[in-house]
Design a protein around this motif. Structure first.
Motif, mmCIF file in Angstrom:
data_model
loop_
_atom_site.group_PDB
_atom_site.id
_atom_site.type_symbol
_atom_site.label_atom_id
_atom_site.label_comp_id
_atom_site.label_asym_id
_atom_site.label_seq_id
_atom_site.Cartn_x
_atom_site.Cartn_y
_atom_site.Cartn_z
ATOM 1 N N UNK A 880 0.831 -1.209 0.000
ATOM 2 C CA UNK A 880 0.000 0.000 0.000
ATOM 3 C C UNK A 880 0.864 1.258 0.000
ATOM 4 N N UNK A 881 1.995 1.226 0.684
ATOM 5 C CA UNK A 881 2.895 2.377 0.708
ATOM 6 C C UNK A 881 3.478 2.638 -0.683
ATOM 7 N N UNK A 882 3.866 1.580 -1.394
ATOM 8 C CA UNK A 882 4.396 1.749 -2.759
ATOM 9 C C UNK A 882 3.329 2.288 -3.690
ATOM 10 N N UNK A 883 2.100 1.809 -3.554
ATOM 11 C CA UNK A 883 1.021 2.340 -4.395
ATOM 12 C C UNK A 883 0.788 3.814 -4.127
ATOM 13 N N UNK A 884 0.874 4.192 -2.854
ATOM 14 C CA UNK A 884 0.692 5.600 -2.505
ATOM 15 C C UNK A 884 1.816 6.465 -3.084
ATOM 16 N N UNK A 885 3.070 5.967 -2.939
ATOM 17 C CA UNK A 885 4.197 6.738 -3.467
ATOM 18 C C UNK A 885 4.130 6.852 -4.975
ATOM 19 N N UNK A 886 3.745 5.766 -5.651
ATOM 20 C CA UNK A 886 3.646 5.817 -7.128
ATOM 21 C C UNK A 886 2.557 6.778 -7.562
ATOM 22 N N UNK A 887 1.433 6.743 -6.862
ATOM 23 C CA UNK A 887 0.350 7.653 -7.233
ATOM 24 C C UNK A 887 0.735 9.103 -6.943
ATOM 25 N N UNK A 889 3.819 10.312 -6.985
ATOM 26 C CA UNK A 889 4.800 10.734 -8.001
ATOM 27 C C UNK A 889 4.119 11.053 -9.323
ATOM 28 N N UNK A 890 3.078 10.300 -9.661
ATOM 29 C CA UNK A 890 2.366 10.567 -10.923
ATOM 30 C C UNK A 890 1.671 11.911 -10.871
ATOM 31 N N UNK A 891 1.137 12.298 -9.724
ATOM 32 C CA UNK A 891 0.465 13.585 -9.606
ATOM 33 C C UNK A 891 1.466 14.735 -9.721
ATOM 34 N N UNK A 892 2.650 14.539 -9.131
ATOM 35 C CA UNK A 892 3.678 15.589 -9.198
ATOM 36 C C UNK A 892 4.120 15.806 -10.640
ATOM 37 N N UNK A 893 4.304 14.693 -11.407
ATOM 38 C CA UNK A 893 4.698 14.822 -12.809
ATOM 39 C C UNK A 893 3.606 15.541 -13.607
#
Length: 893
Positions: A880-887, A889-893
């Motif tokens: 769940x932490x990796x999914x949160x970090x990936x999501x 990072x996608x918003x920041x990009x």
């Protein structure tokens, strides 16, 4: 604190029937069941308890299940492989007979005049495990014996109404009457089906009565008659009026008879050959009558072996007979006891005979072909007064009110020698440090020394005038023997070498019930009912060195293993701890509330307000002196922490309601105008007597303020001893000698140790990269930290080879080490790899011995399950932490 019940010594048999299953002998002992392995010569007691004394047991044909019924008709259905109780049931009447069907599907139970057939439960847990199939109420008196036919369709039932009945178990549309076998003049003791060897069909029936008569009933086969219909119309028995044709030979009556014949034939069983064979409707004839000719003795027990066609009978005078049937040829007739034989059974092969005598506590297994004993055990038939461990913890000695001293092997639970030279109750036993000499003191005025090599009394110590000894002690060297008396209040001192009386220590004003030498010096401590504990310098002859006064009678005294502390119990329920060097009181433990529990039938007060029995009569320090065990006239044994003076744990020695003092609250329904119904003497000669109930729990010398016995065994603990290894302890109770242990096995094998097995040898092997040798040495030393260190030092590539070289006897120890490593070590994969290779190398042995390895395997499974849960939670949170970090990072990009 993790002591668990392991075994019960001192009482191999106390009444009821015994059962031989495969190579194991099951016998009831009080409210427990003892299992004796006749091949390995070992005995153990199953861990469960019934609510009262077990009177009947039965084992399923496959040996998986045990049904044990107590005196209160409460039954336990037990999984014998796992030694666990699966189901409970309470029958509404007293159970007088019990047997599984040959196919294991049904259980026949005799409940007074009723015969009930229950469907046998299985391994599954069910809400209603027992299902009542049939109830037969034809008997006019209590059922005494029963037997199943080989096909489990018929039941042969003997009763006190002098008749034997043949029942058809399956339900039919019209209820047919049972066939009656009549002619006996006394109650029936045994009934048995006899079958043909080739076809396994029932051909004869044997019925045995209490007066020693055995009747042989022959079945007239239908193939010998011209037509089967005419055979059924014949009167089957002169004593069965229901099966005669009371009508004449008119046409109407013949039509009714033909109709009845057709209905019968439709309900009859058809065997494999297609021949009609209805046992309960066939014609039986009395072939002959035989008599065992043992008058005036009564026949008390019997058994029949179907394959050998042999009968064994036991009589009230201790004689048994073995007979070949149907010719009634006597093969053996011997006397094995002076009391009546209460049980006699064949084993499966028929070559061993098992006999039990409840009055004397005897259990014998005899091979009749070679005329040799396979097993010969006899327990104490009165209370055990004293116990002691040998210095190596391999043996346990007991002394009892039956004037005997017995020595038991702790690992097997067998008594290997009995000394019976004493003429009065044995009150104290003591092992000398050399492990080959045993001392015993008795009320007959003698102290005897026993040689455990030659099994003889090699020295006897006496006094100028007769005295009664109640305590015993010997110094560390074994040169000086001391014994305290109950009548003259003196302590006598003898020389072990010469046997001469060296000194008489006077000064006490009451019975000297406690004696012990200091482990550090030659100071003797004595406790007396004169409210004092005295220290004596025996070797210097200075007399009393120190006196510790108390406010109440002192009942027991014991030294701590290091000799720097002295503990004594008093009549007010306290344990006092003294410094024997400085002579000061260190601390006191108040134990009245801790030991309180259990109300006697004769008590006028409740448990809370009663003052009787609230004191400790025996004490014992642990091997390291950190805790102390205390017990007395109570159902509890208390374990205290000496440093903090707190109660660590209470062990309840029994839950047997057949003993007095087990229940805290009495049932008012059991009270009558004449007193408690359990104390009313109901003399019934047909009931099998057990060990003398009038004497158990109250023989020997009483204590100040103790109540008299009123004919009911009173629960109590008379002696406590901890093994020198500190891993187990024993308690002499009313039920017998209870063994408690931390380990699954009783003792550590000292033969694994020699002069080369040291810590230095393990370190040297690790330095030289000899990991296999280092691990084996650490397992022989049995030190936890050393074993774990050697396990972690092995290279992963060498694990398969080293795992396959580990001896079987060390598997439990190394599995326990793996369990601890999984909880505390970070090397998860490494330890799991060890477990995997160990299972690959020793999988068959682990599977065959899963019962003995069960505690270690359960601990390992618990550790693996806990780690799996922790890793699963960690992985889930990381996901769940990796999914949160990936999501994110996608918003920041």
């Amino acid at each position: 604190m993790n002591f668990r019940f392991q075994n019960l010594l001192g009482a191999p048999y106390r009444g009821g029937n015994v059962v031989v299953s495969e190579d194991s002998l099951l016998s009831p002992v009080g409210n427990r069941v003892a299992v004796t392995d006749l091949v390995k010569s070992q005995t153990l007691t199953l861990p469960f308890e019934a609510t009262s004394n077990i009177s009947r047991i039965a084992v399923s044909p496959d040996g998986n299940f045990l049904l044990a019924v107590d005196d209160a008709s409460r039954a336990l259905f037990v999984n014998l492989r796992r030694r666990a109780v699966i189901h409970h049931i309470t029958f509404k009447k007293l159970v007088t007979a019990l047997r599984f069907s040959p196919n294991g599907s049904f259980i026949a139970v005799g409940l007074g005049k009723l015969l009930q057939v229950w469907r046998s439960p299985g391994f599954r847990k069910e809400f209603f495990p027992f299902e009542l199939v049939r109830t037969f109420s034809d008997c006019a008196a209590a059922v005494t014996s029963l037997d199943w036919s080989p096909d489990s369709n018929y039941l042969l039932v003997g009763s006190k109404d002098l008749a034997v009945r043949l029942f058809f178990v399956k339900k039919t549309k019209d209820r047919s009457k049972p066939f009656l076998f009549l002619g006996h003049r006394e109650s029936v003791v045994g009934v048995y089906f006899c079958t043909e060897t080739k076809t396994n069909r029932v051909c004869r029936v044997y019925t045995i009565a209490r007066d020693g008569a055995i009747f042989t009933w022959n079945l007239i086969d239908s193939s010998t008659t011209d037509d089967f219909e005419g055979h059924i119309s014949d009167p089957p028995s002169p004593g069965t009026p229901e099966q005669r044709n009371p009508l004449g030979d008119t046409d109407e009556n013949n039509e009714a008879l033909d109709s009845r014949k057709r209905n019968r034939k439709s309900l009859e069983d058809i065997d494999a050959d297609g021949v009609v064979f209805p046992l309960h409707q066939m014609k039986w004839e009395l072939l002959k009558k035989d008599f065992f000719m043992q008058a005036p003795a009564r026949l008390t027990t019997c058994d029949y072996h179907r394959e050998l066609d042999m009968v064994v009978v036991g009589f009230s005078n201790g004689v048994f007979g073995l007979y070949q049937m149907p010719d009634f040829v006597c093969i053996h007739q011997l006397s094995i006891s002076r009391q009546k034989i209460t049980t006699a059974v064949f084993n499966k092969l028929g070559n061993w005979l098992t006999f039990g005598c409840a009055k004397l506590g005897q259990l014998l297994v005899w091979e009749w072909r070679s005329e040799s004993y396979i097993l010969k055990q006899q327990g104490h038939y009165f209370d055990v007064n004293c116990i002691t461990f040998s210095p190596d913890s391999q043996m346990l000695a007991t002394g009892a009110d039956d004037n005997k001293v017995k020595v038991w092997t702790v690992s097997s639970g067998f008594c290997f020698i009995t000394f019976s030279e004493h003429t009065n109750a044995v009150t104290a036993v003591h092992f000398l440090a050399n492990n080959h000499c045993l001392l015993s003191a008795s009320l007959d005025g003698t102290v005897r020394a026993w040689d455990l090599f030659r099994y003889r009394n090699f020295k006897t110590f006496t006094t100028p005038s007769p005295r009664q000894f109640v305590s015993l002690a010997a110094d560390q060297s074994g040169e000086v023997i001391c014994a305290g008396t109950i009548d003259s209040f003196e302590i006598f001192v003898w020389s072990m070498k010469t046997g001469r009386l060296l000194d008489i220590l006077s000064g006490h004003e009451g019975p000297v019930h406690g004696l012990m030498f200091s482990p550090m010096n030659a100071i003797l401590a004595s406790s007396s009912w004169d409210k004092t504990v005295r220290l004596w310098d025996v070797f210097e002859g200075k007399g009393v060195v120190e006196t510790f006064p108390h406010s109440h009678d002192v009942l027991a005294v014991v030294y701590r293993p290091d000799g720097r502390q002295l503990a004594c119990s008093t009549l007010d329920g306290q344990i006092h701890f003294w410094d024997p060097i400085d002579g000061v009181l260190m601390c006191t433990i108040e134990g009245r509330r801790d030991i309180a529990g259990g109300r006697l039938m004769t008590d006028r007060r409740s448990v809370a307000t009663s003052s009787s029995g609230k004191y400790f009569t025996t004490l014992c320090y642990s091997a390291d002196g950190s805790y102390i065990l205390a017990a007395g006239r109570s159902k509890y044994i208390c374990m205290y922490d000496v440093a903090d003076q707190v109660l660590l744990r209470r062990f309840q020695i029994t839950r047997n309601r057949s003993l007095d003092g087990v229940l805290d609250f009495l049932n008012s329904k059991r009270m009558t105008d004449a007193g408690p119904i359990d104390l009313i003497d109901d003399d019934n000669s047909d009931v099998d007597e057990g060990i003398d109930q009038q004497t158990r729990g109250n023989l020997g010398q009483g204590l100040p303020g103790s109540l008299p016995n009123h004919g009911r065994p009173i629960v109590c603990t008379k002696s406590l001893k901890i093994a020198p290894t500190g891993r187990s302890w024993a308690a002499a109770t009313t039920e017998g000698v209870l063994m408690y242990s931390i380990d699954e096995a009783f003792i550590f094998d000292p033969t694994d140790l020699d002069i080369d097995v040291t810590h230095e040898a393990v370190d040297c092997a690790l330095k030289e990269a000899q990991h296999q040798r280092a691990l084996l040495l650490s397992l022989r030393l049995n030190e936890d930290t050393l074993i774990k260190r050697c396990i972690c030092a092995v290279k992963p590539a060498d694990i398969p080879v080293i795992a396959s070289s580990i001896p079987f006897k060390y598997l439990q120890r190394i599995i326990e080490a793996f369990s601890d490593l999984l909880e505390n070590s970070p090397h998860l994969e490494f330890v799991l790899y060890w477990c995997q290779e160990l299972c690959k190398a020793h999988g068959n042995f682990i599977q065959q011995n899963s019962r003995s390895l069960l505690p270690a395997l359960s601990s390992l499974q618990k550790s693996i399950t806990k780690l799996h849960q922790d890793l699963m939670d960690t992985c889930s949170s990381n996901e769940y932490l990796l999914q949160y970090l990936c999501s994110s990072a996608a918003k920041i990009d």
